[in-house]
Write a protein that holds these residues in place. Structure first.
Motif, PDB file in Angstrom:
ATOM      1  N   ILE A  36    -127.375  -4.644 -20.908  1.00  0.00           N
ATOM      2  CA  ILE A  36    -127.960  -4.699 -22.252  1.00  0.00           C
ATOM      3  C   ILE A  36    -127.647  -3.414 -23.015  1.00  0.00           C
ATOM      4  N   ILE A  37    -127.850  -2.271 -22.331  1.00  0.00           N
ATOM      5  CA  ILE A  37    -127.567  -0.984 -22.979  1.00  0.00           C
ATOM      6  C   ILE A  37    -126.075  -0.863 -23.284  1.00  0.00           C
ATOM      7  N   GLY A  38    -125.233  -1.211 -22.297  1.00  0.00           N
ATOM      8  CA  GLY A  38    -123.787  -1.108 -22.491  1.00  0.00           C
ATOM      9  C   GLY A  38    -123.285  -2.020 -23.590  1.00  0.00           C
ATOM     10  N   THR A  39    -123.821  -3.247 -23.631  1.00  0.00           N
ATOM     11  CA  THR A  39    -123.413  -4.185 -24.674  1.00  0.00           C
ATOM     12  C   THR A  39    -123.839  -3.685 -26.047  1.00  0.00           C
ATOM     13  N   GLY A  40    -125.041  -3.099 -26.094  1.00  0.00           N
ATOM     14  CA  GLY A  40    -125.497  -2.525 -27.366  1.00  0.00           C
ATOM     15  C   GLY A  40    -124.585  -1.411 -27.842  1.00  0.00           C
ATOM     16  N   THR A  41    -124.114  -0.594 -26.895  1.00  0.00           N
ATOM     17  CA  THR A  41    -123.193   0.489 -27.244  1.00  0.00           C
ATOM     18  C   THR A  41    -121.868  -0.063 -27.757  1.00  0.00           C
ATOM     19  N   LEU A  42    -121.384  -1.140 -27.106  1.00  0.00           N
ATOM     20  CA  LEU A  42    -120.143  -1.778 -27.545  1.00  0.00           C
ATOM     21  C   LEU A  42    -120.301  -2.381 -28.941  1.00  0.00           C
ATOM     22  N   ILE A  43    -121.435  -3.031 -29.163  1.00  0.00           N
ATOM     23  CA  ILE A  43    -121.683  -3.642 -30.477  1.00  0.00           C
ATOM     24  C   ILE A  43    -121.688  -2.584 -31.562  1.00  0.00           C
ATOM     25  N   ALA A  44    -122.283  -1.420 -31.241  1.00  0.00           N
ATOM     26  CA  ALA A  44    -122.287  -0.324 -32.221  1.00  0.00           C
ATOM     27  C   ALA A  44    -120.856   0.091 -32.566  1.00  0.00           C
ATOM     28  N   GLY A  45    -119.977   0.112 -31.546  1.00  0.00           N
ATOM     29  CA  GLY A  45    -118.585   0.449 -31.806  1.00  0.00           C
ATOM     30  C   GLY A  45    -117.896  -0.598 -32.655  1.00  0.00           C
ATOM     31  N   VAL A  46    -118.165  -1.871 -32.383  1.00  0.00           N
ATOM     32  CA  VAL A  46    -117.557  -2.956 -33.146  1.00  0.00           C
ATOM     33  C   VAL A  46    -118.037  -2.932 -34.591  1.00  0.00           C
ATOM     34  N   VAL A  47    -119.327  -2.670 -34.787  1.00  0.00           N
ATOM     35  CA  VAL A  47    -119.857  -2.559 -36.153  1.00  0.00           C
ATOM     36  C   VAL A  47    -119.170  -1.421 -36.893  1.00  0.00           C
ATOM     37  N   GLY A  48    -118.904  -0.331 -36.156  1.00  0.00           N
ATOM     38  CA  GLY A  48    -118.189   0.781 -36.778  1.00  0.00           C
ATOM     39  C   GLY A  48    -116.804   0.370 -37.233  1.00  0.00           C
ATOM     40  N   VAL A  49    -116.089  -0.423 -36.404  1.00  0.00           N
ATOM     41  CA  VAL A  49    -114.770  -0.926 -36.792  1.00  0.00           C
ATOM     42  C   VAL A  49    -114.871  -1.787 -38.039  1.00  0.00           C
ATOM     43  N   SER A  50    -115.869  -2.673 -38.072  1.00  0.00           N
ATOM     44  CA  SER A  50    -116.054  -3.566 -39.219  1.00  0.00           C
ATOM     45  C   SER A  50    -116.307  -2.774 -40.496  1.00  0.00           C
ATOM     46  N   ASN A  51    -117.156  -1.760 -40.390  1.00  0.00           N
ATOM     47  CA  ASN A  51    -117.465  -0.951 -41.572  1.00  0.00           C
ATOM     48  C   ASN A  51    -116.235  -0.202 -42.078  1.00  0.00           C
ATOM     49  N   ILE A  52    -115.456   0.332 -41.134  1.00  0.00           N
ATOM     50  CA  ILE A  52    -114.248   1.055 -41.531  1.00  0.00           C
ATOM     51  C   ILE A  52    -113.255   0.106 -42.200  1.00  0.00           C
ATOM     52  N   MET A  53    -113.142  -1.106 -41.676  1.00  0.00           N
ATOM     53  CA  MET A  53    -112.232  -2.082 -42.276  1.00  0.00           C
ATOM     54  C   MET A  53    -112.680  -2.474 -43.687  1.00  0.00           C
ATOM     55  N   LEU A  54    -113.987  -2.527 -43.896  1.00  0.00           N
ATOM     56  CA  LEU A  54    -114.504  -2.797 -45.250  1.00  0.00           C
ATOM     57  C   LEU A  54    -114.109  -1.668 -46.202  1.00  0.00           C
ATOM     58  N   ILE A  55    -114.197  -0.430 -45.699  1.00  0.00           N
ATOM     59  CA  ILE A  55    -113.797   0.711 -46.527  1.00  0.00           C
ATOM     60  C   ILE A  55    -112.301   0.662 -46.814  1.00  0.00           C
ATOM     61  N   VAL A  56    -111.522   0.297 -45.768  1.00  0.00           N
ATOM     62  CA  VAL A  56    -110.073   0.200 -45.949  1.00  0.00           C
ATOM     63  C   VAL A  56    -109.729  -0.812 -47.039  1.00  0.00           C
ATOM     64  N   VAL A  57    -110.367  -1.967 -46.966  1.00  0.00           N
ATOM     65  CA  VAL A  57    -110.109  -3.007 -47.975  1.00  0.00           C
ATOM     66  C   VAL A  57    -110.498  -2.520 -49.359  1.00  0.00           C
ATOM     67  N   LYS A  58    -111.638  -1.809 -49.449  1.00  0.00           N
ATOM     68  CA  LYS A  58    -112.089  -1.307 -50.750  1.00  0.00           C
ATOM     69  C   LYS A  58    -111.103  -0.291 -51.308  1.00  0.00           C
ATOM     70  N   GLU A  59    -110.617   0.607 -50.448  1.00  0.00           N
ATOM     71  CA  GLU A  59    -109.672   1.626 -50.906  1.00  0.00           C
ATOM     72  C   GLU A  59    -108.328   1.029 -51.323  1.00  0.00           C
ATOM     73  N   ARG A  60    -107.952  -0.076 -50.706  1.00  0.00           N
ATOM     74  CA  ARG A  60    -106.626  -0.644 -50.948  1.00  0.00           C
ATOM     75  C   ARG A  60    -106.691  -1.916 -51.810  1.00  0.00           C
ATOM     76  N   THR A  61    -107.776  -2.035 -52.578  1.00  0.00           N
ATOM     77  CA  THR A  61    -107.933  -3.242 -53.411  1.00  0.00           C
ATOM     78  C   THR A  61    -106.782  -3.391 -54.389  1.00  0.00           C
ATOM     79  N   LYS A  62    -106.448  -2.303 -55.093  1.00  0.00           N
ATOM     80  CA  LYS A  62    -105.367  -2.378 -56.091  1.00  0.00           C
ATOM     81  C   LYS A  62    -104.029  -2.690 -55.410  1.00  0.00           C
ATOM     82  N   GLU A  63    -103.797  -2.071 -54.238  1.00  0.00           N
ATOM     83  CA  GLU A  63    -102.557  -2.320 -53.502  1.00  0.00           C
ATOM     84  C   GLU A  63    -102.465  -3.798 -53.093  1.00  0.00           C
TER      85      GLU A  63
END
Length: 420
Positions: free
Chosen positions: A282-309
């Motif tokens: 449970i603890i390990g899965t929670g840690t993994l989920i936190a990492g995946v959420v971080g990837v998702s958030n970064i990808m949202l930022i990437v899309v926002k930064e590259r909207t014009k492109e």
């Protein structure tokens, strides 16, 4: 198909945003790293405790006599309960009992051979004790039924006694004196339940005859034919009721006859470790989920930064699938590389810890006659489990990247070009 231009663009984006990529990858690597550490530590503790249990038979049971504390059928409390050879005959034929050995205590045991002597423990027993306590024969043999029937003065020496008295000389066939009575050495052994081998074993019939024990037995060591807690408790209750009827005491009177059912402790302990493993996941899965959420958030930022492109790409004919593929590939690359790094570091650290633990165990075993002391053993993670966890992390990272990628594909070129 492999598109080198697309990969060059992904690497250029990663190089341009080094800190952001590092932090994203670190969150993923840390998640899989901590999962490996937690699982390995849990396995190490479980393996160590299990090994300690296995030194004696897991399904072992011990019985000892005492004094009644409850009146029974007109008899007052305070009566001494005395086991005899007749009780051994009853127990060994009782349903659910596999191996049985009685014991008569001999106090103040002085062993001597030539000019060497020492104080050790002499255990009188039946041949089945070897199976109950997992006694390992180093040389010669253990007590057998012929020794019992003929009341032979045979003795099996623990390895520590042999080392002290014989100094690496041949002992089989030699005679040692136990309380000034000669006994023929028929075997050398190591005890399964400890790291010190200072017990000697002699036939129970001989011990009773030579040391004025009559037909008295002080306790019994048994193994029971049970694999579940319910089965073991049922057999224990059957044994208790049988002995209670024979000696006329209340079956619930634990002072009259004490008992220890090892299987109960083993099953309860393993249940605790199963709960610990679930908690670790449970603890390990929670840690993994936190990492995946971080990837998702970064990808949202990437899309926002590259909207014009992205708008320009779509305006000159880029398909939605190519836009999704670009974002997805970046997400998969970061997740896969970071997950692999975390996997290698986690498993590598646990292998290093395992190496240190094994070295300490070998030192302990070398100084304790072959049995090492440990509560932590083989703290490693199964490769299949590790790879599955990493694969699931990559899949989760892909899904996390797909959400912002899908959003990017829906952006209309005119809206993207207006974006500031």
């Amino acid at each position: 198909m492999f598109d080198i231009d697309k990969w060059q663009e992904i690497f250029a984006t990663i190089k341009k945003n080094k800190m952001r990529t590092f932090l994203t990858g670190f969150s993923v690597a840390w998640g899989i790293f901590m999962l490996m550490i937690l699982l390995g530590s849990g396995n190490g503790l479980s393996n160590g405790v299990s090994e300690n249990f296995m030194r004696d038979a897991v399904n072992a049971m011990w019985l000892w006599s005492g004094r009644t504390s409850i009146p029974y059928q007109g008899l007052k409390e305070g009566r001494d309960i005395r086991f005899t050879n007749a009780d051994y005959d009853v127990l060994k034929d009782l349903e659910g009992i596999e191996y049985t050995s009685g014991r008569y205590y001999i106090r103040e045991n002085k062993f001597s051979y030539g000019n060497e002597y020492g104080e050790y423990t002499a255990i009188t027993c039946h041949p089945d004790l070897q199976d109950v306590e997992n006694i390992e024969i180093v040389d010669g043999r253990f007590i057998n039924q012929v020794d019992i029937n003929q009341t032979r003065k045979s003795v099996v020496l623990g390895k520590d006694i042999y080392d002290a008295l014989f100094k690496d000389k041949n002992a089989i066939g030699e005679y040692v004196r136990v309380n000034n009575i000669p006994f023929k050495v028929v075997g050398i052994c190591r005890e399964g339940g400890g790291t010190r081998h200072r017990n000697a074993y002699i036939p129970v019939s001989t011990g009773q005859k030579v040391f004025n024990g009559s037909n008295r037995l002080h306790n019994f060591a048994l193994t029971i034919n049970a694999t579940t807690l319910e089965e073991s408790q049922a057999i224990e209750q059957r044994v208790r009721e049988t002995m209670a009827r024979k000696h006329r005491f209340d079956a619930s009177d634990e002072s009259a006859m004490g008992s220890y059912n090892k299987l109960e402790d083993v099953i309860q302990t393993m249940k605790i470790f199963q709960a610990i493993k679930i908690f670790i996941w449970i603890i390990g899965t929670g840690t993994l989920i936190a990492g995946v959420v971080g990837v998702s958030n970064i990808m949202l930022i990437v899309v926002k930064e590259r909207t014009k492109e992205i708008g320009i790409r779509k305006a000159i004919g880029a398909s939605p699938s190519s836009v999704i593929g670009l974002v997805l590939l970046e997400s998969i690359l970061i997740t896969t590389v970071a997950g692999y790094i975390g996997l290698v570091m986690g498993t590598g650290l646990m292998e290093l810890i395992n190496l240190v633990v094994e070295k300490q165990y070998e030192v302990s075993a070398a100084t304790n006659g072959g049995n090492g002391e440990t509560i932590f053993r083989n703290p490693t993670v199964d490769l299949g489990v590790a790879m599955t966890a990493t694969l699931l992390l990559v899949v989760a990272g892909t899904i996390a990247g797909y959400i912002p990628a899908k959003r990017a594909a829906r952006i209309k070129p005119i809206e993207a070009l207006r974006d500031e």
